[in-house]
Enzyme design. Structure first.
Site, PDB file in Angstrom:
ATOM      1  N   HIS A   8       0.841  -1.197   0.000  1.00  0.00           N
ATOM      2  CA  HIS A   8       0.000   0.000   0.000  1.00  0.00           C
ATOM      3  C   HIS A   8       0.879   1.251   0.000  1.00  0.00           C
ATOM      4  O   HIS A   8       2.101   1.159   0.125  1.00  0.00           O
ATOM      5  CB  HIS A   8      -0.928   0.024   1.224  1.00  0.00           C
ATOM      6  CG  HIS A   8      -2.155  -0.806   1.059  1.00  0.00           C
ATOM      7  ND1 HIS A   8      -2.200  -2.145   1.383  1.00  0.00           N
ATOM      8  CD2 HIS A   8      -3.400  -0.496   0.602  1.00  0.00           C
ATOM      9  CE1 HIS A   8      -3.406  -2.620   1.139  1.00  0.00           C
ATOM     10  NE2 HIS A   8      -4.151  -1.644   0.653  1.00  0.00           N
ATOM     11  N   LYS A  46      -0.333   4.726   4.652  1.00  0.00           N
ATOM     12  CA  LYS A  46      -1.219   3.780   5.338  1.00  0.00           C
ATOM     13  C   LYS A  46      -0.578   3.367   6.654  1.00  0.00           C
ATOM     14  O   LYS A  46       0.567   2.901   6.677  1.00  0.00           O
ATOM     15  CB  LYS A  46      -1.496   2.554   4.470  1.00  0.00           C
ATOM     16  CG  LYS A  46      -2.513   1.591   5.106  1.00  0.00           C
ATOM     17  CD  LYS A  46      -2.942   0.510   4.129  1.00  0.00           C
ATOM     18  CE  LYS A  46      -3.912  -0.482   4.759  1.00  0.00           C
ATOM     19  NZ  LYS A  46      -5.161   0.154   5.229  1.00  0.00           N
TER      20      LYS A  46
END
Length: 225
Positions: free
Chosen positions: A129, A133
């Site tokens: 990600h 995040k």
């Protein structure tokens, strides 16, 4: 239909954009939601980090409106179901609002079942990600492990502005199988969240309480047969 949004970051902002005239109000750190404001909407979609859930959850519960949560990295309280039902409210909790992810879920369940005839299969789940995040592994990766229902190594990486890549690899001494899902645009999560919120509002057969996105998906598909 009017839908409120709490959290206007990468994905929440995309929800606001896609809702257009259907947006009731967008809430963020500078415009905090209250139960009274939320009651002006037919439903609410929440995309806040796990550490921000505690700051909004009580107002969402008190409002009693349907809620679609895309927050991960939060330990939901044990009495949550009881509190939701007391308000006759309907919630859906999702680690990933991709409708295609439910196709992946069925595939993982099939891999898990088929692996029982293989010799010493090993499983590895890897997710990537964007660098902002906070939780790792991702809620989706943890869901993949739950769907697999087998011992599996789970690893994570944070790179650039990656929207989400998840891979499951099953390996034996003689073969290897890889299942991969890549999010190409955050619109897919926003579209899924809006779909879920509208299902909560429009489906009169749906009982009050909490369900996962997968459970909601399965119920809708079953009713369409």
């Amino acid at each position: 239909m009017k839908i409120a949004v709490i959290g206007t970051g990468k994905t929440g902002g995309k929800v606001v954009e896609l809702l257009g005239d259907e947006l009731s109000e967008a809430f963020d750190a500078s415009n905090k939601p209250t139960a009274e404001k939320l009651k002006q909407a037919d439903a609410v979609i929440i995309f806040v980090p796990g550490d921000a859930v505690s700051g909004v959850i009580d107002d969402v519960i008190e409002s009693g409106i349907p809620a679609a949560w895309g927050s991960t990295g939060y330990d939901w309280p044990d009495d949550l179901e009881e509190r939701i039902k007391a308000k006759n409210a309907k919630w859906v909790l999702a680690s990933n609002f991709s409708l295609g992810m439910n196709v992946i879920r069925k595939s993982i369940e099939a891999i898990s079942a088929g692996s029982t005839i293989l010799k010493d299969p090993e499983f590895h789940i890897h997710e990537v990600h964007h660098i902002h995040k906070k939780d790792a592994p991702s809620g989706t990766a943890l869901s993949w492990k739950e769907w697999l229902d087998k011992e599996a190594e789970v690893t994570s990486a944070r790179e650039g502005d990656v929207k989400g890549i998840h891979e499951l690899t099953m390996k034996t001494g003689t073969e290897e199988i890889t299942l991969r899902h890549k999010a190409l645009d955050r619109a897919l999560f926003a579209e899924g969240a809006i779909w879920a919120a509208k299902q909560l509002v429009n489906n009169s057969k749906m009982e009050a309480g909490i369900r996962t996105f997968g459970q909601l998906f399965d119920q809708v598909i079953e009713e369409q047969k």
